[in-house]
Scaffold this motif. Structure first.
Motif, PDB file in Angstrom:
ATOM      1  N   LEU A 186       0.833  -1.196   0.000  1.00  0.00           N
ATOM      2  CA  LEU A 186       0.000   0.000   0.000  1.00  0.00           C
ATOM      3  C   LEU A 186       0.873   1.252   0.000  1.00  0.00           C
ATOM      4  CD1 LEU A 186      -1.260  -2.197   2.304  1.00  0.00           C
ATOM      5  CD2 LEU A 186      -3.128  -0.556   2.236  1.00  0.00           C
ATOM      6  N   ALA A 187       0.499   2.221  -0.835  1.00  0.00           N
ATOM      7  CA  ALA A 187       0.976   3.609  -0.788  1.00  0.00           C
ATOM      8  C   ALA A 187       2.367   3.861  -1.340  1.00  0.00           C
ATOM      9  CB  ALA A 187       0.886   4.154   0.651  1.00  0.00           C
ATOM     10  N   VAL A 188       3.143   2.831  -1.645  1.00  0.00           N
ATOM     11  CA  VAL A 188       4.441   3.002  -2.311  1.00  0.00           C
ATOM     12  C   VAL A 188       4.473   2.075  -3.514  1.00  0.00           C
ATOM     13  CG1 VAL A 188       6.931   2.669  -2.139  1.00  0.00           C
ATOM     14  CG2 VAL A 188       5.700   3.712  -0.244  1.00  0.00           C
ATOM     15  N   PRO A 189       4.459   2.631  -4.730  1.00  0.00           N
ATOM     16  CA  PRO A 189       4.428   1.801  -5.937  1.00  0.00           C
ATOM     17  C   PRO A 189       5.666   0.923  -6.056  1.00  0.00           C
ATOM     18  CG  PRO A 189       3.876   4.085  -6.439  1.00  0.00           C
ATOM     19  CD  PRO A 189       4.404   4.066  -5.038  1.00  0.00           C
ATOM     20  N   PRO A 190       5.612  -0.107  -6.891  1.00  0.00           N
ATOM     21  CA  PRO A 190       6.760  -1.010  -7.044  1.00  0.00           C
ATOM     22  C   PRO A 190       7.955  -0.289  -7.652  1.00  0.00           C
ATOM     23  CG  PRO A 190       5.100  -1.437  -8.720  1.00  0.00           C
ATOM     24  CD  PRO A 190       4.481  -0.494  -7.747  1.00  0.00           C
ATOM     25  N   PRO A 191       9.157  -0.822  -7.402  1.00  0.00           N
ATOM     26  CA  PRO A 191      10.362  -0.230  -8.002  1.00  0.00           C
ATOM     27  C   PRO A 191      10.206  -0.130  -9.520  1.00  0.00           C
ATOM     28  CG  PRO A 191      10.947  -1.901  -6.381  1.00  0.00           C
ATOM     29  CD  PRO A 191       9.461  -1.983  -6.556  1.00  0.00           C
ATOM     30  N   GLY A 192      10.615   0.966 -10.049  1.00  0.00           N
ATOM     31  CA  GLY A 192      10.499   1.183 -11.484  1.00  0.00           C
ATOM     32  C   GLY A 192       9.282   1.978 -11.872  1.00  0.00           C
ATOM     33  N   ILE A 252      10.628  -8.559  -8.656  1.00  0.00           N
ATOM     34  CA  ILE A 252       9.513  -9.072  -7.866  1.00  0.00           C
ATOM     35  C   ILE A 252       9.144 -10.447  -8.416  1.00  0.00           C
ATOM     36  CG2 ILE A 252       7.171  -8.584  -7.055  1.00  0.00           C
ATOM     37  CD1 ILE A 252       7.702  -5.633  -7.805  1.00  0.00           C
ATOM     38  N   THR A 253       9.104 -11.433  -7.552  1.00  0.00           N
ATOM     39  CA  THR A 253       8.968 -12.811  -8.019  1.00  0.00           C
ATOM     40  C   THR A 253       7.602 -13.432  -7.766  1.00  0.00           C
ATOM     41  OG1 THR A 253       9.916 -13.604  -5.935  1.00  0.00           O
ATOM     42  CG2 THR A 253      11.435 -13.253  -7.767  1.00  0.00           C
ATOM     43  N   GLY A 254       6.648 -12.664  -7.285  1.00  0.00           N
ATOM     44  CA  GLY A 254       5.316 -13.203  -7.059  1.00  0.00           C
ATOM     45  C   GLY A 254       4.258 -12.137  -7.210  1.00  0.00           C
ATOM     46  N   PRO A 255       3.013 -12.516  -7.498  1.00  0.00           N
ATOM     47  CA  PRO A 255       1.932 -11.540  -7.680  1.00  0.00           C
ATOM     48  C   PRO A 255       1.716 -10.690  -6.428  1.00  0.00           C
ATOM     49  CG  PRO A 255       1.263 -13.720  -8.416  1.00  0.00           C
ATOM     50  CD  PRO A 255       2.549 -13.904  -7.682  1.00  0.00           C
ATOM     51  N   VAL A 256       1.342  -9.444  -6.655  1.00  0.00           N
ATOM     52  CA  VAL A 256       1.128  -8.480  -5.575  1.00  0.00           C
ATOM     53  C   VAL A 256      -0.182  -7.736  -5.814  1.00  0.00           C
ATOM     54  CG1 VAL A 256       2.008  -6.368  -4.480  1.00  0.00           C
ATOM     55  CG2 VAL A 256       3.616  -8.145  -5.203  1.00  0.00           C
ATOM     56  N   LEU A 257      -0.934  -7.512  -4.749  1.00  0.00           N
ATOM     57  CA  LEU A 257      -2.049  -6.571  -4.790  1.00  0.00           C
ATOM     58  C   LEU A 257      -1.516  -5.230  -4.339  1.00  0.00           C
ATOM     59  CD1 LEU A 257      -5.055  -5.672  -4.912  1.00  0.00           C
ATOM     60  CD2 LEU A 257      -5.221  -6.402  -2.502  1.00  0.00           C
ATOM     61  N   LYS A 279      -0.087   5.192 -11.542  1.00  0.00           N
ATOM     62  CA  LYS A 279      -0.904   4.793 -12.691  1.00  0.00           C
ATOM     63  C   LYS A 279      -0.322   3.621 -13.462  1.00  0.00           C
ATOM     64  CE  LYS A 279      -3.746   8.817 -13.751  1.00  0.00           C
ATOM     65  NZ  LYS A 279      -4.092   9.849 -14.752  1.00  0.00           N
ATOM     66  N   ASN A 280       1.007   3.541 -13.505  1.00  0.00           N
ATOM     67  CA  ASN A 280       1.646   2.461 -14.266  1.00  0.00           C
ATOM     68  C   ASN A 280       2.157   1.343 -13.370  1.00  0.00           C
ATOM     69  OD1 ASN A 280       1.280   3.798 -16.774  1.00  0.00           O
ATOM     70  ND2 ASN A 280       3.070   5.081 -16.346  1.00  0.00           N
ATOM     71  N   ALA A 281       1.647   1.298 -12.128  1.00  0.00           N
ATOM     72  CA  ALA A 281       2.150   0.305 -11.178  1.00  0.00           C
ATOM     73  C   ALA A 281       2.007  -1.115 -11.707  1.00  0.00           C
ATOM     74  CB  ALA A 281       1.429   0.441  -9.843  1.00  0.00           C
ATOM     75  N   LEU A 282       0.886  -1.414 -12.341  1.00  0.00           N
ATOM     76  CA  LEU A 282       0.619  -2.783 -12.765  1.00  0.00           C
ATOM     77  C   LEU A 282       1.649  -3.273 -13.781  1.00  0.00           C
ATOM     78  CD1 LEU A 282      -1.327  -5.109 -12.262  1.00  0.00           C
ATOM     79  CD2 LEU A 282      -2.723  -4.272 -14.167  1.00  0.00           C
ATOM     80  N   SER A 283       2.144  -2.370 -14.614  1.00  0.00           N
ATOM     81  CA  SER A 283       3.119  -2.776 -15.631  1.00  0.00           C
ATOM     82  C   SER A 283       4.471  -3.134 -15.022  1.00  0.00           C
ATOM     83  CB  SER A 283       3.300  -1.662 -16.668  1.00  0.00           C
ATOM     84  OG  SER A 283       3.846  -0.504 -16.075  1.00  0.00           O
ATOM     85  N   HIS A 284       4.662  -2.814 -13.748  1.00  0.00           N
ATOM     86  CA  HIS A 284       5.916  -3.142 -13.066  1.00  0.00           C
ATOM     87  C   HIS A 284       5.738  -4.267 -12.053  1.00  0.00           C
ATOM     88  CE1 HIS A 284       8.150   0.315 -14.692  1.00  0.00           C
ATOM     89  NE2 HIS A 284       6.981   0.935 -14.649  1.00  0.00           N
ATOM     90  N   LEU A 285       4.598  -4.962 -12.144  1.00  0.00           N
ATOM     91  CA  LEU A 285       4.324  -6.084 -11.254  1.00  0.00           C
ATOM     92  C   LEU A 285       4.198  -7.371 -12.065  1.00  0.00           C
ATOM     93  CD1 LEU A 285       1.662  -4.416  -8.906  1.00  0.00           C
ATOM     94  CD2 LEU A 285       4.001  -5.064  -8.286  1.00  0.00           C
ATOM     95  N   PRO A 286       4.467  -8.530 -11.465  1.00  0.00           N
ATOM     96  CA  PRO A 286       4.390  -9.799 -12.193  1.00  0.00           C
ATOM     97  C   PRO A 286       2.967 -10.127 -12.638  1.00  0.00           C
ATOM     98  CG  PRO A 286       5.617 -10.043 -10.138  1.00  0.00           C
ATOM     99  CD  PRO A 286       4.957  -8.702 -10.087  1.00  0.00           C
ATOM    100  N   ALA A 287       2.868 -11.026 -13.568  1.00  0.00           N
ATOM    101  CA  ALA A 287       1.562 -11.494 -14.044  1.00  0.00           C
ATOM    102  C   ALA A 287       0.732 -12.002 -12.873  1.00  0.00           C
ATOM    103  CB  ALA A 287       1.755 -12.620 -15.062  1.00  0.00           C
ATOM    104  N   GLY A 288      -0.567 -11.714 -12.933  1.00  0.00           N
ATOM    105  CA  GLY A 288      -1.465 -12.120 -11.866  1.00  0.00           C
ATOM    106  C   GLY A 288      -1.657 -11.080 -10.786  1.00  0.00           C
TER     107      GLY A 288
END
Length: 293
Positions: free
Chosen positions: A117-123, A216-221, A237-246
């Motif tokens: 929550l509140a801090v987007p993934p690296p990248g 990141i090696t596993g799906p994240v909400l 806004k682009n957080a999902l593109s920096h997270l694994p599939a799922g």
């Protein structure tokens, strides 16, 4: 909720806990404490989890670490050690807000489910972090690199205004009382600011922990408040593109940086839906004591 202590990674951690079942590790950020999870933890317990919220290194009543290390690798090592010492296994889940999100991104694949929550993934931040509006929001990061950091945070009204800027319309009175108890002493305050000094390299790595590698090696909400005054929703806004599939990335309307406190019913629902209920087998199986994490 009970408060207990445990020794992990060379640090005596205090933690809140409630419930029985697979481990649900809840990690707080700044300027905050384990009490930030007071709405989520009972909901996790009702769902069949053993919710545990540690006060992270340097945040009283957890001790200030003797090694003075606050780099990402130290935080990741803490989570690994807590998982093991608390008897977690492959059924454990992890939730991290703000600073608590950093180790989650590195360890998501080691847990059955992960939430940040509140801090987007690296990248995801990219060049947007250097835009003028965001630099104004992030003034405190740069202030904390200097000797003025401790004096500024100790100034009456500083933390109150930080919370109100980050979560407009939310009354942080109860939370600030918890924060004052946790980082009110000079050593604890310097520890809390140590995370930021390690982040930008003002304090060099301790050398005690190997450099972190891999993505990141596993799906994240991922959840972000639509009125977050700390990190602009534009950055997420682009957080999902920096997270694994799922993975999933969602904005929570009408909430700021402390969205889990501002909209607890909605945020709890999103998290619990993502985690799911532990299976009967997970809840009744004997926990291995030497689980490798």
């Amino acid at each position: 909720m009970e408060i207990r202590t445990i020794h992990a990674n060379g640090v005596e951690f205090a933690y809140l806990t409630v419930g029985e079942g697979p481990l649900a590790l809840c990690l707080h950020g700044f300027p905050d404490t384990a009490h930030t999870w007071r709405y989520l933890m009972p909901a996790l317990a009702e769902r069949g989890y053993r919710a545990v919220a540690p006060f992270t290194r340097g945040y009283a009543p957890t001790e200030v670490p003797a090694d003075g290390a606050y780099e990402d690798a130290a935080l990741v090592a803490d989570v690994r050690a807590l998982h093991e010492e608390l008897g977690g296994d492959q059924d454990a889940v992890v939730i991290g807000h703000d600073w608590g999100a950093f180790p989650v991104y590195h360890l998501a694949g080691r847990f059955r489910r992960a939430v940040t929550l509140a801090v987007p993934p690296p990248g995801a931040l990219g060049a947007g972090f250097l835009e003028y509006d965001q630099l104004k929001r992030s003034f405190y990061v740069f202030l904390f690199q200097t000797y003025l950091g401790e004096a500024a945070v100790a100034t009456p009204g500083f933390l109150e205004n930080l919370w109100r800027d980050w979560s407009p319309g939310y009354d942080p009175g109860e939370d600030l009382e918890f924060v004052r108890r946790s980082i009110g002493e000079p050593a604890n305050l310097s520890a809390a600011l140590g995370y930021y000094r390690a982040m930008l390299g003002t304090t060099p790595p301790s050398g005690r922990y190997p450099a972190l590698e891999g993505g990141i090696t596993g799906p994240v909400l991922y959840l972000h408040g639509a009125q977050d005054g700390c990190l602009s929703p534009e950055l997420a806004k682009n957080a999902l593109s920096h997270l694994p599939a799922g993975s999933q990335a969602l904005q929570v309307a009408g909430a700021g940086h402390f969205l889990h406190l501002e909209r607890p019913a909605e945020v709890n629902r999103l998290i619990l839906d993502w985690l799911g209920a532990p299976s009967a087998a997970e809840m009744t199986q004997v926990r291995p004591t030497g689980f490798t994490f």
